[in-house]
Design a protein around this motif. Structure first.
Motif, mmCIF file in Angstrom:
data_model
loop_
_atom_site.group_PDB
_atom_site.id
_atom_site.type_symbol
_atom_site.label_atom_id
_atom_site.label_comp_id
_atom_site.label_asym_id
_atom_site.label_seq_id
_atom_site.Cartn_x
_atom_site.Cartn_y
_atom_site.Cartn_z
ATOM 1 N N ILE A 9 1.004 -1.237 0.198
ATOM 2 C CA ILE A 9 0.047 0.051 -0.071
ATOM 3 C C ILE A 9 0.754 1.109 0.001
ATOM 4 O O ILE A 9 1.927 1.264 0.648
ATOM 5 C CB ILE A 9 -0.985 0.017 1.373
ATOM 6 N N ALA A 10 0.693 2.197 -0.759
ATOM 7 C CA ALA A 10 1.275 3.424 -0.986
ATOM 8 C C ALA A 10 0.528 4.486 -1.283
ATOM 9 O O ALA A 10 -0.676 4.661 -1.759
ATOM 10 C CB ALA A 10 2.254 3.248 -2.184
ATOM 11 N N ALA A 11 0.949 5.682 -0.604
ATOM 12 C CA ALA A 11 0.162 7.129 -0.889
ATOM 13 C C ALA A 11 0.948 8.039 -1.833
ATOM 14 O O ALA A 11 2.186 7.776 -1.848
ATOM 15 C CB ALA A 11 0.121 7.742 0.640
ATOM 16 N N GLU A 12 0.256 8.704 -2.528
ATOM 17 C CA GLU A 12 0.754 9.713 -3.393
ATOM 18 C C GLU A 12 0.096 10.696 -3.897
ATOM 19 O O GLU A 12 -1.259 10.598 -3.577
ATOM 20 C CB GLU A 12 1.099 8.585 -4.728
ATOM 21 N N ASN A 13 0.560 11.761 -4.573
ATOM 22 C CA ASN A 13 -0.243 13.199 -4.834
ATOM 23 C C ASN A 13 -0.093 12.886 -6.650
ATOM 24 O O ASN A 13 1.042 12.979 -7.091
ATOM 25 C CB ASN A 13 0.250 14.272 -4.565
ATOM 26 N N ALA A 14 -1.088 13.157 -7.350
ATOM 27 C CA ALA A 14 -1.077 13.015 -8.727
ATOM 28 C C ALA A 14 -2.140 13.676 -9.274
ATOM 29 O O ALA A 14 -3.442 13.494 -9.138
ATOM 30 C CB ALA A 14 -1.108 11.625 -9.386
ATOM 31 N N LEU A 15 -1.654 14.828 -10.030
ATOM 32 C CA LEU A 15 -2.826 15.690 -10.880
ATOM 33 C C LEU A 15 -3.678 16.385 -9.823
ATOM 34 O O LEU A 15 -4.924 16.201 -10.248
ATOM 35 C CB LEU A 15 -3.481 14.687 -11.935
ATOM 36 N N GLY A 16 -3.327 16.878 -8.987
ATOM 37 C CA GLY A 16 -4.179 17.566 -7.999
ATOM 38 C C GLY A 16 -4.983 16.542 -7.212
ATOM 39 O O GLY A 16 -5.969 17.022 -6.493
ATOM 40 N N LYS A 17 -4.731 15.627 -7.101
ATOM 41 C CA LYS A 17 -5.424 14.313 -6.330
ATOM 42 C C LYS A 17 -4.544 13.649 -5.284
ATOM 43 O O LYS A 17 -3.504 13.323 -5.578
ATOM 44 C CB LYS A 17 -6.315 13.389 -7.388
ATOM 45 N N ALA A 18 -5.103 13.146 -4.148
ATOM 46 C CA ALA A 18 -4.460 12.302 -3.294
ATOM 47 C C ALA A 18 -5.107 10.833 -3.531
ATOM 48 O O ALA A 18 -6.264 10.801 -3.477
ATOM 49 C CB ALA A 18 -4.714 12.765 -1.815
#
Length: 493
Positions: free
Chosen positions: A465-474
């Protein structure tokens, strides 16, 4: 005092020669010349043993002259009438010189052995004291006292920041200037002994793994250089032992703290879960009852009952997370895994969060051909509930929440995303630690344990499992191993 003794040795040798001459001169007519020569050789031997090589050589030459002057005719003259006395003088001188050399050599060896014994005893005492030291300050104090006993000042520069940090912290009474610190850094980096023009020696000391620091010794005596060189590795071993002892102590403290925290969580969760379950049931019953009697219900009673129900459910989910975390950290959780479709888990999770997701647009994209996966339905439902609840809490009101799934052999990938502030870019891994939240938002209720529960459950299933920020979305993205589903039996008709 030693210089005074060194200067007095030669007069003592002269006095011994004069004394033996005075004692044997009255016996000149009674003793044979060979016996008199033996007495003078005895003086040379005594001088060699007690006074050293130089006084013994002086005594040897002086003895030959005194024998010639007082005991070989003609007396009181250095004239030698009989040539055989020249052989006597030559043999006497040779024997005296050889005796003085051998005796002084033995005395030097004896002194060297005694000196080594003293050094060994001192180093043994130092090693024993360092072995009993429990802190860096004690090591510095023991080394300082040892070197002060040798009339040398010292300081210890210790790398307390870790390998490559090179932030040498100074300990000790010796003042270390910028120039001396630069030399110490050079000795530390090169792991080599450096001596400056002011007779200050910089000795790097290493433990079993790496260089731990530098021992700075002022007024180093060349004769004591081997002894000082032995102090550095002993200091390094002691400092490294203390370092690992502190790590072990801290690890033990962390383990005990984690056990205590898990015990508290488990106890509180078990004690609170039953009354909270009853409270949620009573709140639901109250809302249904007031809804049926809407006409006769007091003003705002239905709204108040709804808020009571929502807060009870939120508290119930929070306590459930605490209980799951306590169970997962105990290490005794057995997964009840079965092959089942993901959309059933998604549907039940959404129904459990109907109070939170009722006012939000939920975009679910699940392909129709998703394979069955082997999971614990109850635990995986907890994962999806936590992810959807977090997405609703930390997203902008009115924005949609997305849940997608796709097959990425050999895994099934599930993502939950929302539009909001996102995760802190420098803390993407830390948000999965217990009691750690993303951005500190006092207006958002929570304990920071939801994502920790998700990671523990997914890891127990062999996924990531991982968290990321991409294209203005969490987005939180998790993967689960696909495995090989059982074959479905066809119709027999």
């Amino acid at each position: 005092m030693l210089d005074h003794w060194f200067r007095a040795r030669y007069p003592i040798a002269l006095a011994l020669c004069a004394l033996i001459t005075a004692l044997t001169l009255p016996l000149r007519g009674w003793l044979d010349l060979a016996n008199i020569v033996m007495l003078f050789l005895l003086v040379v031997f005594v001088a060699a043993v007690k006074l050293g090589r130089g006084p013994a050589v002086l005594a040897a030459f002086l003895s030959v002259a005194l024998v010639d002057l007082f005991f070989v005719p003609p007396h009181l003259s250095f004239t030698v009438v009989d040539a055989q006395y020249l052989v006597t003088f030559a043999v006497m001188l040779a024997v005296g010189l050889i005796t003085s050399h051998l005796a002084s050599h033995i005395a030097d060896q004896n002194e060297a052995i005694l000196s080594k014994e003293r050094e060994t005893s001192m180093l043994y005492q130092l090693a024993r004291d360092l072995g009993a030291a429990l802190a860096l300050d004690q090591v510095v104090d023991i080394v300082g006292r040892f070197l002060r006993a040798l009339d040398m000042d010292s300081a210890v520069l210790i790398d307390e920041g870790g390998a490559g940090h090179e932030a040498l912290t100074t300990h000790g009474t010796l003042a270390i200037g910028d120039k001396a610190r630069g030399i110490a850094l050079t000795a530390y980096r090169q792991n080599a002994v450096v001596t400056d023009a002011g007779s200050t020696t910089f000795l790097p000391f290493a433990g079993a793994t790496r260089v731990r620091g530098v021992l700075v010794v002022a007024r180093t005596c060349p004769m004591l250089q081997p002894l000082v060189a032995a102090v550095a590795p002993l200091s390094g071993i002691a400092i490294e032992r203390i370092h690992y002892a502190q790590i072990a102590q801290q690890s033990e403290f962390d383990v005990q703290s984690e056990k205590l925290r898990s015990s508290i969580l488990s106890s509180l969760s078990h004690d609170l879960r039953t009354p909270l379950t009853s409270l949620v049931g009573l709140a639901d019953t109250l809302v249904d009852t007031l809804s049926d009697r809407q006409a006769s219900a007091p003003d705002n009673a239905i709204e108040t009952a709804g808020m009571l129900r929502d807060q009870s459910r939120a508290m119930h989910r929070m306590v459930s997370n605490l209980l799951e975390m306590a169970r997962l950290q105990s290490g005794h959780v057995m997964l009840n895994k079965h092959w089942q479709p993901l959309d059933d888990i998604v549907g039940s999770s959404v129904r459990l969060l109907d109070d939170i997701l009722a006012a939000r647009q939920l975009d679910i994209a699940l392909p129709a051909d998703l394979p069955l996966i082997s999971i614990d339905a109850v635990l995986m439902e907890r994962v999806l509930c936590n992810l959807l609840e977090n997405a609703a809490k930390y997203s902008t009101a009115g924005t949609p929440i997305g849940l997608t799934a796709r097959v990425c052999p050999p895994n099934l990938e599930v993502s939950v995303c929302n539009e909001g502030a996102g995760f802190p870019p420098d803390r993407l891994d830390q948000v999965f630690d217990p009691f750690v939240r993303g951005f500190q938002e006092p207006t958002v209720a929570g304990t920071g344990i939801g994502l920790a529960v998700c990671r523990a459950i997914v890891s127990a299933h062999g996924g990531t499992i991982a968290a990321e920020n991409a294209l203005g979305k969490a987005r939180v993205r998790l993967t689960l191993p696909l495995g090989t589903p059982p074959e479905m039996e066809g119709d027999l008709s």
